[in-house]
Design an enzyme around this catalytic site. Structure first.
Site, mmCIF file in Angstrom:
data_model
loop_
_atom_site.group_PDB
_atom_site.id
_atom_site.type_symbol
_atom_site.label_atom_id
_atom_site.label_comp_id
_atom_site.label_asym_id
_atom_site.label_seq_id
_atom_site.Cartn_x
_atom_site.Cartn_y
_atom_site.Cartn_z
ATOM 1 C CE1 TYR A 150 -3.710 6.905 1.103
ATOM 2 C CE2 TYR A 150 -5.474 6.383 2.640
ATOM 3 C CZ TYR A 150 -4.859 6.210 1.415
ATOM 4 O OH TYR A 150 -5.388 5.327 0.510
ATOM 5 N N GLY B 21 0.829 -1.213 0.000
ATOM 6 C CA GLY B 21 0.000 0.000 0.000
ATOM 7 C C GLY B 21 0.859 1.257 0.000
#
Ligand code: COA
Length: 107
Positions: free
Chosen positions: A83, A54
């Site tokens: 994130y 990811g």
């Protein structure tokens, strides 16, 4: 399937991770290639999560030559922690959403 094909046809940039012929990771971008880009549908096959895939997908999006002029990247997520590690902040902008199914009674 028809909707997925249409979505992919009109997506500006996609990135995929493969294990042989098996698709194990995906991310996509809608953008004007200069000012703004939105990142959507970053997803890694559960069996392959936690191995840096990811992170690699998002990093490759942010630094891809086709996207290197983009000033601001946006995304919506229920997992801000992933994130934030990559430098995203939720403090600078306030996102708003218009949801067709929730607003149908107003039309
Ligand atoms: C979120 C997702 C894309 C991360 O992919 P991944 O390949 O597992 O991520 P990575 O292996 O690169 O993880 C990198 C780091 O982020 C951490 N991390 C993963 N998910 C996290 C979360 N929700 N919050 C905080 N940290 C997270 C990992 O623990 C790892 O930390 P480490 O390097 O210190 O061990 C994946 O878990 C996924 O597909 N989830 C389901 C779909 C989804 O929620 N997508 C979000 C887009 S809106």
């Amino acid at each position: 399937m028809e909707d997925a094909v249409r979505m992919l046809q009109h997506t500006d940039f996609t990135i995929c991770a493969w294990d042989g012929e098996r698709l194990i990771g995906f991310g996509r971008v809608l953008t004007d290639f200069v000012y703004r880009a939105t990142i959507w549908d970053v997803i890694v096959d559960r069996a392959y999560q936690g191995r840096g895939i990811g992170t690699e997908i998002v990093t490759r999006i942010l630094h891809h030559p086709q996207l290197e002029r983009v000033e601001l990247f946006w995304l919506c997520t229920r997992r801000p922690g992933f994130y934030e590690r990559l430098g995203f902040s939720s403090k600078e902008q306030t996102g708003m959403v218009w949801n067709r199914s929730k607003n149908s009674r107003l039309e």
